[in-house]
Design an enzyme around this catalytic site. Structure first.
Site, PDB file in Angstrom:
ATOM      1  N   ASP A  43      -0.873 -11.111 -10.113  1.00 15.52           N
ATOM      2  CA  ASP A  43      -0.298 -12.337  -9.531  1.00 15.52           C
ATOM      3  C   ASP A  43      -1.368 -13.091  -8.733  1.00 15.52           C
ATOM      4  O   ASP A  43      -1.148 -14.204  -8.269  1.00 15.52           O
ATOM      5  CB  ASP A  43       0.960 -12.052  -8.700  1.00 15.52           C
ATOM      6  CG  ASP A  43       0.698 -11.175  -7.484  1.00 15.52           C
ATOM      7  OD1 ASP A  43      -0.433 -10.700  -7.315  1.00 15.52           O
ATOM      8  OD2 ASP A  43       1.652 -10.974  -6.695  1.00 15.52           O
ATOM      9  N   SER A  44      -2.560 -12.488  -8.620  1.00 14.40           N
ATOM     10  CA  SER A  44      -3.709 -13.197  -8.042  1.00 14.40           C
ATOM     11  C   SER A  44      -3.991 -14.475  -8.825  1.00 14.40           C
ATOM     12  O   SER A  44      -4.672 -15.382  -8.336  1.00 14.40           O
ATOM     13  CB  SER A  44      -4.954 -12.302  -8.040  1.00 14.40           C
ATOM     14  OG  SER A  44      -5.202 -11.791  -9.332  1.00 14.40           O
ATOM     15  N   ASP A  82       1.847  -7.857 -13.609  1.00 12.61           N
ATOM     16  CA  ASP A  82       2.109  -7.746 -12.170  1.00 12.61           C
ATOM     17  C   ASP A  82       3.431  -8.447 -11.853  1.00 12.61           C
ATOM     18  O   ASP A  82       3.600  -9.630 -12.157  1.00 12.61           O
ATOM     19  CB  ASP A  82       0.957  -8.453 -11.427  1.00 12.61           C
ATOM     20  CG  ASP A  82       0.770  -7.951 -10.029  1.00 12.61           C
ATOM     21  OD1 ASP A  82       1.504  -7.039  -9.607  1.00 12.61           O
ATOM     22  OD2 ASP A  82      -0.140  -8.468  -9.345  1.00 12.61           O
ATOM     23  N   LYS A 111       3.335  -3.596 -12.611  1.00  9.40           N
ATOM     24  CA  LYS A 111       2.860  -3.140 -11.292  1.00  9.40           C
ATOM     25  C   LYS A 111       3.854  -3.608 -10.240  1.00  9.40           C
ATOM     26  O   LYS A 111       4.303  -4.757 -10.255  1.00  9.40           O
ATOM     27  CB  LYS A 111       1.470  -3.675 -10.987  1.00  9.40           C
ATOM     28  CG  LYS A 111       0.968  -3.241  -9.592  1.00  9.40           C
ATOM     29  CD  LYS A 111      -0.507  -3.471  -9.401  1.00  9.40           C
ATOM     30  CE  LYS A 111      -0.880  -4.896  -9.082  1.00  9.40           C
ATOM     31  NZ  LYS A 111      -0.267  -5.433  -7.853  1.00  9.40           N
ATOM     32  N   GLU A 113       4.522  -3.560  -5.925  1.00 13.92           N
ATOM     33  CA  GLU A 113       3.902  -3.337  -4.615  1.00 13.92           C
ATOM     34  C   GLU A 113       4.865  -2.579  -3.697  1.00 13.92           C
ATOM     35  O   GLU A 113       6.062  -2.859  -3.683  1.00 13.92           O
ATOM     36  CB  GLU A 113       3.546  -4.677  -3.958  1.00 13.92           C
ATOM     37  CG  GLU A 113       2.396  -5.386  -4.642  1.00 13.92           C
ATOM     38  CD  GLU A 113       1.895  -6.595  -3.857  1.00 13.92           C
ATOM     39  OE1 GLU A 113       2.311  -6.789  -2.693  1.00 13.92           O
ATOM     40  OE2 GLU A 113       1.074  -7.343  -4.416  1.00 13.92           O
ATOM     41  N   GLU A 181      -5.449  -0.616  -2.115  1.00 13.93           N
ATOM     42  CA  GLU A 181      -6.194  -1.837  -1.773  1.00 13.93           C
ATOM     43  C   GLU A 181      -6.590  -1.848  -0.296  1.00 13.93           C
ATOM     44  O   GLU A 181      -5.792  -1.519   0.583  1.00 13.93           O
ATOM     45  CB  GLU A 181      -5.340  -3.072  -2.108  1.00 13.93           C
ATOM     46  CG  GLU A 181      -6.050  -4.379  -1.775  1.00 13.93           C
ATOM     47  CD  GLU A 181      -5.503  -5.597  -2.503  1.00 13.93           C
ATOM     48  OE1 GLU A 181      -4.593  -5.466  -3.335  1.00 13.93           O
ATOM     49  OE2 GLU A 181      -6.020  -6.705  -2.230  1.00 13.93           O
TER      50      GLU A 181
HETATM   51  O1  KIV Z   1      -3.005  -9.534  -8.387  1.00 15.65           O
HETATM   52  C1  KIV Z   1      -4.022  -8.840  -8.528  1.00 15.65           C
HETATM   53  O2  KIV Z   1      -4.987  -9.276  -9.149  1.00 15.65           O
HETATM   54  C2  KIV Z   1      -4.004  -7.499  -7.920  1.00 15.65           C
HETATM   55  C3  KIV Z   1      -5.233  -6.690  -7.693  1.00 15.65           C
HETATM   56  C4  KIV Z   1      -4.930  -5.242  -7.581  1.00 15.65           C
HETATM   57  C5  KIV Z   1      -6.429  -6.938  -8.465  1.00 15.65           C
HETATM   58  O3  KIV Z   1      -2.947  -7.076  -7.563  1.00 15.65           O
END
Ligand code: KIV
Length: 275
Positions: A43-44, A82, A111, A113, A181
Site C-alpha cells: 500500500d506504499s 497488501d 499481508k 498489519e 519493520e
Molecule cells: O507497503 C509496503 O510497501 C510495505 C513494506 C513492508 C515494504 O508494507
C-alpha cells in the site's frame, strides 16, 4: 515458480529471502526476470506511485488495479497483495471478502498489519480458506496516527517480548512469514531466533530471515525522502532526468526525430505531394 513453501524452505536452508515491492507491469517483469523470491504490491504505492502523503487514502478497489498489473508482469514470482487501511478491520466477513478479491486479481497471498484478536482470527480464517497470510509487526504504517509517527519499535526488551508474543500468535494462526519493520537489529534478531516461520526485515537489520524494501527507494526512483535503512543500488531519477533533458534539447533543436525514427513515402507518391 515460487510459492508459499519457498519461504520456509529458504529459511530452513539458512538462505536469505529477497523480496521487493512492485506496483506496475514493467517493474514486475524486471523483478520476475531477476528471480526475486516474493513481490509485495504494497500500500506504499499510495505514496510512491500516487503521490499521497501516507497510505490511508488507497482503497481495496484501487489496490486491485495494481495487483492485476503486477500479476500480468510476474509469471514466476510469489505475489502478495497488501490489504489497505480499513479494508479488513470492520469484520471477519469484510476481511475475507476483500482478501478473496486480492486472490481473484492474481495475488497468491495477502499481508495484514498488526496482531490484535481480530487480526489473529482473520489470519486463521484466511489460511483455512486457502489464502496465505504475511503478517506485519514492529512499525505498522496504518497505525501511524496512533503510534505518533514513524517510530522505531522494540526499543526495550519488554517491548521486544511483546512483539515476539504477537509474532508467535501469527505463527500459530498460520501466517507463513512476518514482516518486521523499523526495529533495532538485536530485537529483530531475537524475534527471528524464537520463531519457526521466516521474518522479513525492513529497517530491522541483517539477522532477519529475509529483507523487503520499496523498489523505487533502492533504485533511486522515488526521491521525496530516503529512509535511513535504504541503500541506493541505482539512480533511476537522475538517469531519467538526463534522458528527458536530452529529449527536450533534441526536439527543440530539430534533431529528433531523425531519418532513423521516420517513416518514408515512395518517390512516386512523394511527387504528388509537392505543390
Ligand atoms: O507497503 C509496503 O510497501 C510495505 C513494506 C513492508 C515494504 O508494507
Amino acid at each position: 515458480m515460487k510459492n508459499v513453501l519457498t519461504f520456509q524452505k529458504l529459511k530452513d536452508n539458512n538462505e536469505k529471502i529477497a523480496m521487493l515491492t512492485a506496483y506496475d507491469y514493467s517493474t514486475a517483469q524486471v523483478l520476475d526476470s531477476a528471480g526475486i523470491d516474493g513481490i509485495l504490491v504494497g500500500d506504499s504505492l499510495a505514496m510512491v506511485a500516487l503521490g499521497y502523503e501516507n497510505t490511508y487514502n488507497i482503497t481495496i478497489d484501487e489496490m486491485l488495479i495494481f495487483v492485476k498489473a503486477v500479476a500480468r508482469g510476474a509469471k514466476n514470482s510469489f505475489i502478495i497483495g497488501d490489504m489497505p487501511f480499513m479494508s479488513y478491520n470492520l469484520s471477519i466477513e469484510q476481511g475475507l471478502e476483500n482478501a478473496s478479491k486480492m486472490i481473484k486479481s492474481g495475488a497468491h497471498a495477502i499481508k495484514l498489519e498488526g496482531c490484535n484478536d481480530h487480526i489473529i482470527e482473520l489470519t486463521k480464517r484466511c489460511v483455512e480458506s486457502g489464502i496465505p497470510v504475511l503478517g506485519h509487526l514492529g512499525f505498522t504504517p496504518q497505525m501511524m496516527n496512533t503510534i505518533g509517527g514513524h517510530k522505531v519499535q522494540g526499543k526495550t526488551a519488554d517491548n521486544t517480548e511483546k512483539i515476539l508474543i504477537c509474532a508467535k500468535k501469527l505463527e500459530e494462526a498460520g501466517a507463513f512469514a512476518v514482516v518486521l519493520e523499523l526495529m533495532p537489529e538485536v530485537s529483530a534478531e531475537y524475534i527471528t531466533r524464537n520463531l519457526n516461520i521466516p521474518t522479513i526485515g525492513i529497517g530491522g537489520g541483517k539477522y532477519c530471515s529475509g529483507q523487503i524494501v520499496v523498489t523505487d527507494d533502492i533504485l533511486g526512483k522515488f526521491t521525496d525522502f530516503t529512509p535511513k535503512f535504504i541503500k541506493k543500488f541505482a539512480n533511476i531519477h537522475d538517469t531519467a532526468l538526463q534522458g528527458v533533458n536530452s529529449y527536450i534539447k533534441e526536439v527543440k533543436e530539430g534533431l529528433f526525430p531523425s531519418q532513423k525514427e521516420t517513416f518514408d513515402l515512395e518517390e512516386s507518391e512523394k511527387t504528388k505531394l509537392i505543390k
